[in-house]
Each structure stands twice: as C-alpha cells, then as structure tokens.
Scaffold this active site. Structure first.
Site, mmCIF file in Angstrom:
data_model
loop_
_atom_site.group_PDB
_atom_site.id
_atom_site.type_symbol
_atom_site.label_atom_id
_atom_site.label_comp_id
_atom_site.label_asym_id
_atom_site.label_seq_id
_atom_site.Cartn_x
_atom_site.Cartn_y
_atom_site.Cartn_z
ATOM 1 C CG HIS A 143 -0.328 0.225 2.518
ATOM 2 N ND1 HIS A 143 -0.056 -0.997 3.242
ATOM 3 C CD2 HIS A 143 -0.094 1.255 3.298
ATOM 4 C CE1 HIS A 143 0.303 -0.715 4.546
ATOM 5 N NE2 HIS A 143 0.350 0.689 4.605
ATOM 6 C CG ASP A 173 0.083 -4.032 2.852
ATOM 7 O OD1 ASP A 173 0.504 -3.569 1.522
ATOM 8 O OD2 ASP A 173 -0.106 -3.265 3.761
ATOM 9 N N GLY A 245 3.258 6.762 8.595
ATOM 10 C CA GLY A 245 4.735 6.919 8.056
ATOM 11 C C GLY A 245 5.659 5.686 8.309
ATOM 12 C CG ASN A 246 6.461 3.814 12.221
ATOM 13 O OD1 ASN A 246 6.027 4.338 13.058
ATOM 14 N ND2 ASN A 246 7.713 3.528 12.253
ATOM 15 C CB SER A 247 3.273 2.030 6.211
ATOM 16 O OG SER A 247 2.062 1.751 6.454
ATOM 17 C CG LEU A 302 -6.344 -28.854 0.692
ATOM 18 C CD1 LEU A 302 -5.168 -29.691 0.372
ATOM 19 C CD2 LEU A 302 -6.218 -28.759 2.290
ATOM 20 N N GLY A 303 -8.042 -26.775 -2.137
ATOM 21 C CA GLY A 303 -9.484 -27.044 -2.514
ATOM 22 C C GLY A 303 -10.336 -27.232 -1.494
ATOM 23 C CB VAL A 304 -10.987 -27.768 1.575
ATOM 24 C CG1 VAL A 304 -10.776 -29.192 1.192
ATOM 25 C CG2 VAL A 304 -9.711 -27.177 2.295
ATOM 26 C CB THR A 305 -15.136 -24.272 1.835
ATOM 27 O OG1 THR A 305 -15.083 -23.557 0.390
ATOM 28 C CG2 THR A 305 -15.541 -22.688 2.484
ATOM 29 C CG LEU A 306 -10.494 -25.226 5.546
ATOM 30 C CD1 LEU A 306 -9.137 -24.850 5.560
ATOM 31 C CD2 LEU A 306 -10.853 -26.713 5.700
#
Length: 497
Positions: A143, A173, A245-247, A302-306
């Site tokens: 960002h 980020d 400003g620390n980002s 992997l292909g799963v909803t958790l």
C-alpha cells in the site's frame, strides 16, 4: 467507549495513515549486541544491568538504521482518495451507515466517518522500507507503492534514488522495489517462529516524515488474524510505537534481525495507542524471495472451504481439544477431492504440525509450492486417519478480475462475518465487500453486503467456484442471483468484451 479502528501506516502530504516495513545489515551482529548479565562471580548491579540493556538497544539502532529508507510514492494520478488495504480507492455506497461502527466501515472497505471529514486529496504517499541486499533491493508494504508513478527513495545518509517496482503482492501487503546502487548496508531476517510473548521488539521508521525514528516495545501476541486487513493474515502484535509513516519498516529483535514488517495499528484516532501489527518474517521472506526471483507469488491450493472449530464443534466431532479446521465444502476437481477429503472432515494436523487455527492452515498451504506433498491428519466420524495430498497452484483469479473490472470486490463468507451481519452460521454464498461508484455493477444495483448465491445459473459457495464459472463464460454478460436480508433478486452485469 472508544471505537476500534484498523489503520494501515501510510503518511501523505495531507493525511497520514499507518504502515510498516523492514531492513537489514551487512553482517549479522549478534555477537556484538548480546547483553552481559554477569562476568564470572562478579555480581551486576541493577544500574549496570539497565545500562547494558540500554546499550543493547543503542547498538541495534546504530547497526540497523542505515538499512532503513524513506519512501515517497508520487501516484500516477494526483487527486486520489486515501489508500489502505481495507479501503480501496473509489469504492463507495455503504448501505450500513445506521450501524455507525468504524470497524464495520473498515471491514466493508469504506471510508470511516473520520476519513470522510478529512480532505481526500494527496500529492504523495510517504512511508518506510528497508534494504535486503547490497545491490539495492528494498522491501516495503504494497500500500506504500500502490498505483506508483515515481518512487523516490532516500537513504539514511541523505542520498536519493529513483526506484522501480520489482514485484507486488497485495494479498500479504508486501512489495519489493529496487534502486541502482551497490555496496549498501542491508538487514537480515530472523526466525519469527522462535518469538516468545514478552520478547523485546524494536521498530524503525519514518512516522509523520520524522526519519530514522526508533521505538521499543515487546511482542504482545502472535498469530493475529481475522483483522480483514489482507487476505493472508498471521500478524505479530507489538506495543512498540508505530504511527503514520512507519508502513513498510522493520520490526527487529534484540539481535538486530528483522522479525516482522510493520503494517497496521488499531486506533480510535488514527494514531498510536499501543497495538500494532507486523507481518512475520518467515511469511514475508517467502513472499519476498519469490517477488525478487519471479516478480510474482505462486501459491499452493488444496481446494477446501473451511470453518473454525469452537468448543461446541469440538465436542460434536469428538475432538480431544479445541483445534483444527472443519471442511465445509470440497471444490470439484481439486487436490482435496482427488485425495478423498470429504465434507465434515476435521483437519487437525499437516506434516505432523498441529493445526492451531483455520488461518494458520490456510497460510501454510498457500506458502507451499505447487507439487508439494502434504500429509493431512483427519478426524472423520470419530476416527483419526492420514491422507496424503499433492498441492497444486492456486487457480487464476480471472473470474474475480472480471468482477473487479465491473466494479465489484468479493470475498468468501466466514462464521465471523455471518455473526457480524446477523446471518445463520451455515449461510452459504460470496459476500460483496465493496462496489465502485459509477461502475456497471453500481448502475445495475449491486451493493455491499449482498450475498452472491449463483452466477450464470450455477450455485457458488466460494470465490474459487466463482472463478471457475466466470472463466468458462468469458465475453458473456454475467447473471447474478443475490440476496440481502429476505430479498432475493437477479442482476445482469454487462460485459465489455
């Protein structure tokens, strides 16, 4: 009571918001800064001990500060709204103002009431970065350099350079930029997995444009997630002062090694109140290495909803304690389906490592390279079994990108989101997070808070399924079935292709 506000640490010419980064040094100076607590049988007075602690901080600051840089990003377009991971520019239309909840606004990617009262223009985004190689690779937050036009980097000794972008990863980020220079001081990475609560933490950055500011605190917590700052969250929490400003700046251990990249704070005012968040070094380094070598990040799939496990689910599924992640859905054709995972399996370990949380498992899989073999320990109907799975590359996001072009941002719904919105815990669908003002989606009636139940007459329960449907219908109009409250309606989004 002060309302909670998640902020990223950016500084602009008109408005400041928080961010973080990191840095490195030419040599590992661990031996130089170890604290001398005793010498033979000689007792050390409290005053002497405090002096040694103070000298330790001074040595870290002296060795690390030359590797920390000041970044100015002059965006391609001069007049822009404030940028943050939770507040993408131009996305508006909040139907939930009656909640009057700052955190709720942040969650939906909308300007807070405070931000709406501030001037919404800027000339430059100012933040922090740190050098990770002597030939000029610099790490910062995504960002900080998002929508970059010209990027100026100022070294600790005052030398100024123009930087180019090497790679960006908005999902964590993180970003890597490069300046044309040689024999630069740089920072090295430590092992964030070895951190203990209470360990010293040292932040270096440029809060409010005050260059090379050093603050000291401790590690307050580890594994913070569900903050809705980025897609992959495993934050270190610290009370070392972090401000706008620390980002992109480094969080260091007492040996001067980078253990985190400062990224966000919790605040009621936009300033420091003692709660800051940093991306752990192990996650950051894996992303950074790929950005430097490939310019992009390849993630495992992997292909799963958790779903997270709570005490009631742990009892229901006969778990020995509250841990693991519950499989609520298996994506068709995915590695998980091919390996034999089923709905209602509980994943309690991978490669022998216990699953402490859903986010921890998701992050671990995402950091695996395609082709990696992982052994999952599963609790199924009260019995424990092991299932080997070969991770593949996460599917491309062509579908999501197509929606974004139409002005829509979406994310998978979670039990926490359901609770926030007053929905049933087993609600299925994809949440509309934000809609761009003036976009085709806004004109068609898509709004934040709606649930997408089906796309082109096909039911979808995850972003992965949405991707697949939209990839197979390129160039066509998109028919959405959405719900909000008890109302279900159909919306047509016209394709530009």
């Amino acid at each position: 009571m002060m309302k909670r506000l998640l902020c990223v640490l950016l500084s602009t010419s008109v408005f400041s918001s928080p961010m973080l980064g990191y840095s490195a040094s030419k040599k590992d100076s661990k031996a130089d800064i170890c604290l001398a607590v005793s010498s033979g049988d000689q007792e050390v007075s409290q005053e002497d001990l405090l002096k040694e602690v103070s000298r330790g901080f001074s040595r870290v600051a002296a060795k690390a500060t030359p590797g920390v840089v000041y970044i100015e990003n002059f965006p391609k377009t001069g007049n822009q709204a404030i940028a943050s991971p939770g507040n993408k520019r131009g996305f508006q239309e909040n139907p939930f103002d009656y909640f009057n909840d700052e955190f709720f606004n942040r969650f939906f990617g909308l300007p807070s009431h405070r931000e709406q009262q501030r001037p919404q223009q800027r000339d430059a985004v100012r933040g922090t970065g740190f050098i990770v190689s002597e030939d000029g690779y610099v790490v910062t937050n995504h960002h900080v350099v998002e929508d970059a036009g010209k990027i100026h980097v100022t070294l600790h000794d005052g030398q100024k350079y123009t930087a180019k972008i090497v790679g960006l990863d908005p999902k964590t980020d993180l970003a890597v930029i490069k300046i044309q220079a040689e024999k630069l001081p740089f920072l090295t990475f430590g092992n964030s997995d070895q951190l203990q609560i209470g360990d010293w933490a040292i932040a270096i950055g440029n809060p409010f444009g005050l260059q090379a500011t050093v603050t000291v605190g401790v590690i307050s917590a580890k594994g913070r997630n569900q903050l809705h700052i980025v897609d992959f969250e495993d934050f270190i929490q610290t009370d070392a002062a972090i401000n706008p400003g620390n980002s992109g700046g480094p969080l260091l251990n007492i040996n001067g090694q980078v253990i985190g990249v400062n990224t966000a704070i919790v605040s009621g005012s936009g300033g420091y109140i003692g709660i800051g968040f940093a991306i752990p070094s192990l996650m950051a380094k894996r992303v950074i290495d790929q950005l430097i070598s490939d310019g992009q990040v390849t993630r495992g799939f992997l292909g799963v909803t958790l779903q997270p496990i709570d005490s009631e689910l742990a009892t229901c599924y006969k778990l020995e304690k509250v841990y693991g992640a519950l499989v609520t859905d298996v994506v068709k054709g995915s590695p998980a389906e091919k390996a034999g995972l089923r709905q209602e399996d509980v994943i309690v370990a991978y490669n022998g490592k216990e699953v402490e949380s859903l986010s921890a498992l998701r992050n671990a899989i995402s950091l695996m390279m395609p082709g990696t073999r992982v052994v999952l320990k599963i609790v199924r109907e009260g019995k424990t079994i092991e299932i080997p799975v070969t991770v593949t590359q996460i599917p491309t996001e062509d579908g999501v990108s197509a929606l974004q072009k139409m002005g829509v941002r979406v994310q998978n719904i979670t039990p926490e989101i359901c609770k926030k919105l007053g929905l049933a815990a087993d609600t299925r669908g994809i949440l509309v997070v934000a809609v761009e003002a003036g976009s085709p989606a806004a004109s068609a009636g898509v709004a934040p808070g709606q649930l997408i139940l089906a796309v082109n007459r096909q039911r979808v329960a995850s972003v992965e399924e949405l991707n697949q449907v939209l990839k197979n219908s390129k160039g066509e109009n998109v028919l959405l079935m959405v719900s909000q409250g008890d109302v279900v309606r159909f919306i047509v989004l016209k394709s530009d292709e």
